[in-house]
Design a protein around this motif. Sequence first.
Motif, PDB file in Angstrom:
ATOM      1  N   ALA A   1     -17.029 -45.180  24.666  1.00  0.00           N
ATOM      2  CA  ALA A   1     -18.158 -46.008  25.064  1.00  0.00           C
ATOM      3  C   ALA A   1     -18.677 -45.648  26.452  1.00  0.00           C
ATOM      4  O   ALA A   1     -19.873 -45.752  26.716  1.00  0.00           O
ATOM      5  CB  ALA A   1     -17.763 -47.474  25.012  1.00  0.00           C
ATOM      6  N   ALA A   2     -17.798 -45.211  27.362  1.00  0.00           N
ATOM      7  CA  ALA A   2     -18.228 -44.866  28.715  1.00  0.00           C
ATOM      8  C   ALA A   2     -19.203 -43.692  28.704  1.00  0.00           C
ATOM      9  O   ALA A   2     -20.073 -43.602  29.557  1.00  0.00           O
ATOM     10  CB  ALA A   2     -17.021 -44.545  29.585  1.00  0.00           C
ATOM     11  N   ALA A   3     -19.067 -42.804  27.736  1.00  0.00           N
ATOM     12  CA  ALA A   3     -19.948 -41.646  27.655  1.00  0.00           C
ATOM     13  C   ALA A   3     -21.383 -42.040  27.338  1.00  0.00           C
ATOM     14  O   ALA A   3     -22.308 -41.283  27.599  1.00  0.00           O
ATOM     15  CB  ALA A   3     -19.431 -40.671  26.604  1.00  0.00           C
ATOM     16  N   ALA A   4     -21.599 -43.216  26.817  1.00  0.00           N
ATOM     17  CA  ALA A   4     -22.946 -43.661  26.474  1.00  0.00           C
ATOM     18  C   ALA A   4     -23.829 -43.795  27.711  1.00  0.00           C
ATOM     19  O   ALA A   4     -25.051 -43.754  27.603  1.00  0.00           O
ATOM     20  CB  ALA A   4     -22.888 -44.986  25.720  1.00  0.00           C
ATOM     21  N   ALA A   5     -23.233 -43.924  28.884  1.00  0.00           N
ATOM     22  CA  ALA A   5     -24.008 -44.053  30.117  1.00  0.00           C
ATOM     23  C   ALA A   5     -24.568 -42.711  30.582  1.00  0.00           C
ATOM     24  O   ALA A   5     -25.421 -42.665  31.450  1.00  0.00           O
ATOM     25  CB  ALA A   5     -23.140 -44.652  31.217  1.00  0.00           C
ATOM     26  N   VAL A   6     -24.103 -41.621  30.007  1.00  0.00           N
ATOM     27  CA  VAL A   6     -24.532 -40.280  30.396  1.00  0.00           C
ATOM     28  C   VAL A   6     -25.453 -39.719  29.322  1.00  0.00           C
ATOM     29  O   VAL A   6     -25.110 -39.749  28.138  1.00  0.00           O
ATOM     30  CB  VAL A   6     -23.304 -39.348  30.571  1.00  0.00           C
ATOM     31  CG1 VAL A   6     -23.737 -37.946  30.939  1.00  0.00           C
ATOM     32  CG2 VAL A   6     -22.357 -39.921  31.604  1.00  0.00           C
ATOM     33  N   PRO A   7     -26.623 -39.200  29.703  1.00  0.00           N
ATOM     34  CA  PRO A   7     -27.530 -38.625  28.702  1.00  0.00           C
ATOM     35  C   PRO A   7     -26.854 -37.489  27.925  1.00  0.00           C
ATOM     36  O   PRO A   7     -26.075 -36.719  28.487  1.00  0.00           O
ATOM     37  CB  PRO A   7     -28.687 -38.086  29.535  1.00  0.00           C
ATOM     38  CG  PRO A   7     -28.628 -38.828  30.818  1.00  0.00           C
ATOM     39  CD  PRO A   7     -27.180 -39.150  31.051  1.00  0.00           C
ATOM     40  N   ASP A   8     -27.168 -37.388  26.629  1.00  0.00           N
ATOM     41  CA  ASP A   8     -26.585 -36.353  25.771  1.00  0.00           C
ATOM     42  C   ASP A   8     -26.849 -34.941  26.273  1.00  0.00           C
ATOM     43  O   ASP A   8     -26.072 -34.029  26.013  1.00  0.00           O
ATOM     44  CB  ASP A   8     -27.148 -36.455  24.344  1.00  0.00           C
ATOM     45  CG  ASP A   8     -26.628 -37.660  23.605  1.00  0.00           C
ATOM     46  OD1 ASP A   8     -25.599 -38.230  24.005  1.00  0.00           O
ATOM     47  OD2 ASP A   8     -27.272 -38.042  22.605  1.00  0.00           O
ATOM     48  N   ASP A   9     -27.983 -34.737  26.960  1.00  0.00           N
ATOM     49  CA  ASP A   9     -28.356 -33.386  27.355  1.00  0.00           C
ATOM     50  C   ASP A   9     -28.029 -33.072  28.814  1.00  0.00           C
ATOM     51  O   ASP A   9     -28.462 -32.075  29.352  1.00  0.00           O
ATOM     52  CB  ASP A   9     -29.835 -33.133  27.083  1.00  0.00           C
ATOM     53  CG  ASP A   9     -30.750 -34.088  27.834  1.00  0.00           C
ATOM     54  OD1 ASP A   9     -30.245 -35.035  28.472  1.00  0.00           O
ATOM     55  OD2 ASP A   9     -31.973 -33.893  27.770  1.00  0.00           O
ATOM     56  N   LEU A  10     -27.226 -33.920  29.478  1.00  0.00           N
ATOM     57  CA  LEU A  10     -26.868 -33.667  30.875  1.00  0.00           C
ATOM     58  C   LEU A  10     -25.671 -32.717  30.926  1.00  0.00           C
ATOM     59  O   LEU A  10     -24.609 -32.999  30.392  1.00  0.00           O
ATOM     60  CB  LEU A  10     -26.534 -34.965  31.596  1.00  0.00           C
ATOM     61  CG  LEU A  10     -26.194 -34.832  33.083  1.00  0.00           C
ATOM     62  CD1 LEU A  10     -27.391 -34.290  33.865  1.00  0.00           C
ATOM     63  CD2 LEU A  10     -25.766 -36.165  33.646  1.00  0.00           C
ATOM     64  N   ASP A  11     -25.856 -31.588  31.570  1.00  0.00           N
ATOM     65  CA  ASP A  11     -24.814 -30.574  31.711  1.00  0.00           C
ATOM     66  C   ASP A  11     -24.454 -30.401  33.186  1.00  0.00           C
ATOM     67  O   ASP A  11     -25.262 -30.680  34.065  1.00  0.00           O
ATOM     68  CB  ASP A  11     -25.310 -29.215  31.197  1.00  0.00           C
ATOM     69  CG  ASP A  11     -25.654 -29.233  29.725  1.00  0.00           C
ATOM     70  OD1 ASP A  11     -24.860 -29.780  28.945  1.00  0.00           O
ATOM     71  OD2 ASP A  11     -26.715 -28.699  29.352  1.00  0.00           O
TER      72      ASP A  11
ATOM     73  N   ASP B   1     -28.488 -26.041  28.540  1.00  0.00           N
ATOM     74  CA  ASP B   1     -28.471 -25.380  27.237  1.00  0.00           C
ATOM     75  C   ASP B   1     -28.906 -26.393  26.183  1.00  0.00           C
ATOM     76  O   ASP B   1     -29.008 -27.584  26.460  1.00  0.00           O
ATOM     77  CB  ASP B   1     -27.101 -24.787  26.925  1.00  0.00           C
ATOM     78  CG  ASP B   1     -25.996 -25.828  26.871  1.00  0.00           C
ATOM     79  OD1 ASP B   1     -26.240 -26.959  26.397  1.00  0.00           O
ATOM     80  OD2 ASP B   1     -24.874 -25.526  27.285  1.00  0.00           O
ATOM     81  N   PRO B   2     -29.151 -25.935  24.945  1.00  0.00           N
ATOM     82  CA  PRO B   2     -29.615 -26.867  23.904  1.00  0.00           C
ATOM     83  C   PRO B   2     -28.495 -27.660  23.224  1.00  0.00           C
ATOM     84  O   PRO B   2     -28.759 -28.477  22.339  1.00  0.00           O
ATOM     85  CB  PRO B   2     -30.305 -25.943  22.893  1.00  0.00           C
ATOM     86  CG  PRO B   2     -29.593 -24.637  23.045  1.00  0.00           C
ATOM     87  CD  PRO B   2     -29.224 -24.543  24.504  1.00  0.00           C
ATOM     88  N   VAL B   3     -27.233 -27.457  23.619  1.00  0.00           N
ATOM     89  CA  VAL B   3     -26.106 -28.124  22.971  1.00  0.00           C
ATOM     90  C   VAL B   3     -25.951 -29.535  23.535  1.00  0.00           C
ATOM     91  O   VAL B   3     -25.827 -29.718  24.750  1.00  0.00           O
ATOM     92  CB  VAL B   3     -24.800 -27.326  23.186  1.00  0.00           C
ATOM     93  CG1 VAL B   3     -23.626 -28.029  22.524  1.00  0.00           C
ATOM     94  CG2 VAL B   3     -24.953 -25.905  22.658  1.00  0.00           C
ATOM     95  N   LEU B   4     -25.943 -30.531  22.659  1.00  0.00           N
ATOM     96  CA  LEU B   4     -25.770 -31.913  23.090  1.00  0.00           C
ATOM     97  C   LEU B   4     -24.292 -32.229  23.258  1.00  0.00           C
ATOM     98  O   LEU B   4     -23.435 -31.702  22.552  1.00  0.00           O
ATOM     99  CB  LEU B   4     -26.393 -32.875  22.080  1.00  0.00           C
ATOM    100  CG  LEU B   4     -27.906 -32.755  21.897  1.00  0.00           C
ATOM    101  CD1 LEU B   4     -28.388 -33.751  20.853  1.00  0.00           C
ATOM    102  CD2 LEU B   4     -28.642 -32.954  23.211  1.00  0.00           C
ATOM    103  N   ALA B   5     -23.986 -33.122  24.189  1.00  0.00           N
ATOM    104  CA  ALA B   5     -22.606 -33.532  24.441  1.00  0.00           C
ATOM    105  C   ALA B   5     -22.088 -34.386  23.297  1.00  0.00           C
ATOM    106  O   ALA B   5     -22.854 -35.069  22.616  1.00  0.00           O
ATOM    107  CB  ALA B   5     -22.527 -34.308  25.749  1.00  0.00           C
ATOM    108  N   ARG B   6     -20.776 -34.339  23.090  1.00  0.00           N
ATOM    109  CA  ARG B   6     -20.133 -35.234  22.126  1.00  0.00           C
ATOM    110  C   ARG B   6     -19.811 -36.545  22.813  1.00  0.00           C
ATOM    111  O   ARG B   6     -19.446 -36.578  23.977  1.00  0.00           O
ATOM    112  CB  ARG B   6     -18.835 -34.612  21.608  1.00  0.00           C
ATOM    113  CG  ARG B   6     -19.079 -33.417  20.714  1.00  0.00           C
ATOM    114  CD  ARG B   6     -17.768 -32.887  20.259  1.00  0.00           C
ATOM    115  NE  ARG B   6     -17.106 -32.354  21.468  1.00  0.00           N
ATOM    116  CZ  ARG B   6     -16.040 -31.607  21.458  1.00  0.00           C
ATOM    117  NH1 ARG B   6     -15.455 -31.320  20.344  1.00  0.00           N
ATOM    118  NH2 ARG B   6     -15.516 -31.137  22.568  1.00  0.00           N
TER     119      ARG B   6
END
Length: 124
Positions: free
Chosen positions: A52-62, A43-48
């Motif tokens: 800091a650990a979340a930085a390793a995951v792309p914003d658009d990975l669902d 979907d077009p919604v980016l992750a929040r």
Amino acid sequence: MDARADLASLCERGLEWFPGQVIGSDASLLRPAAVLVLFGVLDPVLARRDDAAAAAVPDDLDVLLLRRAATLGTHAGQIAFPGGRLEASDRGPVDAAVREAREETGVGPRGGGAGGPPPPPNRE
């Protein structure tokens, strides 16, 4: 490596999901089943990003999850990957996982590829 390559590498290496233990009280009651772990841009919604650990995951990975119906006899209301029991018409676990995902979510195999099943659990 990208996420798809990491997953393919994991499938090739194999895993011991439940090393040295039988699941449940009677292994003869187990039924062959499969799930579809679908990830990508869904979907077009980016992750929040809350840490800091979340930085390793792309914003658009669902990852596709569903909530099982509250009326089911087993696992009612649980969050799950789409999937279910293998049927006689299925050519194997990948076929069953794709069929179940299509039935439960309407998602088909277009644009994706199956990495294959992990090894079966160790039931010694």
